[in-house]
Scaffold this motif. Structure first.
Motif, PDB file in Angstrom:
ATOM      1  N   THR A   1       0.850  -1.201   0.000  1.00 36.26           N
ATOM      2  CA  THR A   1       0.000   0.000   0.000  1.00 36.26           C
ATOM      3  C   THR A   1       0.884   1.248   0.000  1.00 36.26           C
ATOM      4  O   THR A   1       1.897   1.284   0.696  1.00 36.26           O
ATOM      5  N   LYS A   2       0.469   2.260  -0.773  1.00 33.55           N
ATOM      6  CA  LYS A   2       1.229   3.502  -0.793  1.00 33.55           C
ATOM      7  C   LYS A   2       1.167   4.158   0.595  1.00 33.55           C
ATOM      8  O   LYS A   2       0.098   4.223   1.207  1.00 33.55           O
ATOM      9  N   CYS A   3       2.301   4.631   1.091  1.00 30.30           N
ATOM     10  CA  CYS A   3       2.334   5.236   2.432  1.00 30.30           C
ATOM     11  C   CYS A   3       2.879   6.655   2.375  1.00 30.30           C
ATOM     12  O   CYS A   3       3.745   6.969   1.563  1.00 30.30           O
ATOM     13  N   MET A   4       2.362   7.512   3.255  1.00 27.19           N
ATOM     14  CA  MET A   4       2.892   8.870   3.369  1.00 27.19           C
ATOM     15  C   MET A   4       3.108   9.204   4.843  1.00 27.19           C
ATOM     16  O   MET A   4       2.265   8.892   5.685  1.00 27.19           O
ATOM     17  N   LEU A   5       4.259   9.815   5.127  1.00 25.88           N
ATOM     18  CA  LEU A   5       4.605  10.151   6.510  1.00 25.88           C
ATOM     19  C   LEU A   5       4.311  11.626   6.761  1.00 25.88           C
ATOM     20  O   LEU A   5       4.651  12.486   5.933  1.00 25.88           O
TER      21      LEU A   5
ATOM     22  N   ARG B   1       3.255  -4.458   9.010  1.00 26.48           N
ATOM     23  CA  ARG B   1       2.869  -5.725   8.376  1.00 26.48           C
ATOM     24  C   ARG B   1       1.354  -5.866   8.239  1.00 26.48           C
ATOM     25  O   ARG B   1       0.890  -6.648   7.425  1.00 26.48           O
ATOM     26  N   LYS B   2       0.600  -5.123   9.061  1.00 28.28           N
ATOM     27  CA  LYS B   2      -0.859  -5.236   8.980  1.00 28.28           C
ATOM     28  C   LYS B   2      -1.445  -4.347   7.888  1.00 28.28           C
ATOM     29  O   LYS B   2      -2.578  -4.548   7.464  1.00 28.28           O
ATOM     30  N   VAL B   3      -0.686  -3.344   7.441  1.00 27.68           N
ATOM     31  CA  VAL B   3      -1.238  -2.305   6.558  1.00 27.68           C
ATOM     32  C   VAL B   3      -1.973  -2.889   5.355  1.00 27.68           C
ATOM     33  O   VAL B   3      -3.119  -2.521   5.071  1.00 27.68           O
TER      34      VAL B   3
ATOM     35  N   ALA C   1      -6.509  -0.520   1.932  1.00 29.71           N
ATOM     36  CA  ALA C   1      -6.675   0.929   1.769  1.00 29.71           C
ATOM     37  C   ALA C   1      -5.953   1.376   0.496  1.00 29.71           C
ATOM     38  O   ALA C   1      -5.071   0.667  -0.002  1.00 29.71           O
ATOM     39  N   LYS C   2      -6.332   2.552  -0.028  1.00 32.62           N
ATOM     40  CA  LYS C   2      -5.609   3.078  -1.207  1.00 32.62           C
ATOM     41  C   LYS C   2      -4.342   3.794  -0.749  1.00 32.62           C
ATOM     42  O   LYS C   2      -3.372   3.895  -1.477  1.00 32.62           O
TER      43      LYS C   2
ATOM     44  N   ALA D   1       9.736   3.126   5.072  1.00 35.91           N
ATOM     45  CA  ALA D   1       8.443   2.468   4.790  1.00 35.91           C
ATOM     46  C   ALA D   1       7.628   3.337   3.834  1.00 35.91           C
ATOM     47  O   ALA D   1       6.859   2.838   3.018  1.00 35.91           O
ATOM     48  N   CYS D   2       7.805   4.669   3.947  1.00 38.03           N
ATOM     49  CA  CYS D   2       7.065   5.605   3.088  1.00 38.03           C
ATOM     50  C   CYS D   2       7.860   5.965   1.834  1.00 38.03           C
ATOM     51  O   CYS D   2       7.456   6.875   1.092  1.00 38.03           O
ATOM     52  N   GLU D   3       8.965   5.302   1.621  1.00 30.84           N
ATOM     53  CA  GLU D   3       9.830   5.552   0.457  1.00 30.84           C
ATOM     54  C   GLU D   3      10.109   7.047   0.285  1.00 30.84           C
ATOM     55  O   GLU D   3      10.009   7.600  -0.799  1.00 30.84           O
ATOM     56  N   PHE D   4      10.402   7.705   1.408  1.00 32.85           N
ATOM     57  CA  PHE D   4      10.778   9.118   1.461  1.00 32.85           C
ATOM     58  C   PHE D   4       9.667  10.068   0.996  1.00 32.85           C
ATOM     59  O   PHE D   4       9.926  11.215   0.662  1.00 32.85           O
TER      60      PHE D   4
END
Ligand code: TXA
Ligand code: MG
Length: 354
Positions: A242-246, A315-317, A322-323, A346-349
């Motif tokens: 899933t795409k992540c944002m910090l 690991r649960k994400v 989710a999008k 995890a958010c690839e910067f």
């Protein structure tokens, strides 16, 4: 492959570790707990055994492994020309979540060290890890227990499906205490360089050494051509699919407003609804974002619990479908630096500072 699972609850169960010891001595792999994260271990001095770790993880062949020892006499089997400051650091932080890069003894552990001149060494404090290494009577090379690129494993239930067919023996020692991998340092010209932050912080190391530097890549992205002191820095790490944002900042209210603003603009621009947005944040933040799906990382005032929960949470994400996952960062000081080092990867910067 038939895999033994050894359940170790107390020191009365330690005799069972002789099964795991035999597996190590036969050149096969053992999944075992440490105080930081689970590891996939092999006899560090057996190159054929260590190759199996690289295959099991799908690990890049230029990324060396940490060698785990049970007592200081094992150090002389693998390292050479150790300086007084290096001894002082080991004395202060071993056994514990601390890895030091030392000059390698010639012609040993070639695969584990990628044929390099240095060797990363750690003496774990977890008693199961200690007993396993002591009984095997050899340094054990062990990376974190995860397929390369995935979050490290801190409890067996998170990783057993991923790894059960790749090892000959599994030791269940419950949840790892710390939840983040060890601090990795290298001493260069009497200066201690922190290559990977962990539970042992810069402030802890400053009590032992005068000059302590945090490597600039800990919170920033590498240029593709840059040379690094620790190859692990080069690789994609910890990221869910899933795409992540910090999102982070020191003002709680501003951070909460930013989460709402980003969620609102995602809903408008990407045509998604509340259920498509997953929030990973501290209990305090989540209180204000109840309309979304959430994962609680622990209290803002208790970074030890956040560090304990983080890999299991990452690991649960994907299970939430989710999008996008919006993740709350923490102040990057003390243990917070180690947490941010993992989250930013995890958010690839992909991050916003408010
Ligand atoms: O807590 C830990 O350190 C866990 C547990 C199992 O002990 N192990 C762990 O291993 O995190 P791994 O392989 O996931 O991470 C080891 C890191 C990598 O970034 C690697 O590049 C670096 O240490 N490293 C190992 N040997 C090195 C060396 N000789 N020179 C520079 N970096 C080294
Ligand atoms: Mg790892």
């Amino acid at each position: 492959m038939s895999t033994d699972i050894l359940n170790i609850k107390s020191n009365e169960d330690y005799e069972k570790l002789n099964i795991a010891k035999d597996v190590i001595q036969k050149g096969e792999l053992v999944l075992f707990p440490t105080e930081t994260v689970y590891g996939i271990g092999a006899d560090a001095l057996n190159d054929e055994a260590v190759k199996k770790i690289y295959i099991a993880k799908g690990r890049a062949s230029d990324n060396p492994l940490i060698l785990h020892i049970s007592d200081i006499s094992m150090l002389n089997m693998i390292a050479d020309n150790i300086s007084p400051l290096e001894y002082k650091l080991m004395d202060a932080f071993w056994p514990g979540p601390f890895t030091i890069i030392l000059n390698k003894k010639k012609n040993i552990a070639n695969v584990a060290t990628c044929n390099g001149d240095t060797v990363g060494v750690r003496m774990p404090s977890n008693m199961i890890a200690h007993e396993l290494i002591r009984r095997a009577n050899t340094p054990i090379a062990a990376p974190s227990a995860n397929i390369s690129g995935r979050p490290s494993g801190t409890k067996l239930e998170d990783i057993i499906d991923e790894l059960k067919n790749k090892v000959s023996c599994i030791i269940d020692g419950g949840e790892c205490d710390i939840g983040l991998e060890s601090t990795v340092v290298r001493v260069i010209n009497e200066e201690v360089h922190i290559l990977r932050p962990g539970k042992i912080t810069k402030e802890d190391i400053e009590k032992i050494a005068k000059d302590v530097e945090i490597d600039k890549h800990i919170l920033s992205q590498l240029d593709s051509k840059e040379k690094v002191l620790s190859p692990g820095m080069k690789y994609r790490h910890y990221a869910p699919t899933t795409k992540c944002m910090l999102i982070y900042g020191s003002d709680e209210q501003l951070v909460l407003s930013k989460f709402k603003e980003v969620a609102m603009s995602l809903k408008e621009s990407e045509n998604i609804d509340e259920n498509d947005i997953l929030i990973l944040g501290t209990g305090e933040l989540i209180e204000g974002l109840k309309e979304f799906q959430t994962i609680n990382l622990g209290s803002k005032n208790d970074l030890e619990s956040v560090s304990h929960n983080i890999f299991s949470a990452l690991r649960k994400v994907d299970a939430y479908n989710a999008k996008i996952a919006l993740i709350e960062g923490v102040e990057p000081t003390g243990l917070g630096l180690a947490i941010m080092n993992r989250l930013i990867r995890a958010c690839e910067f992909n991050y916003i500072k408010v």
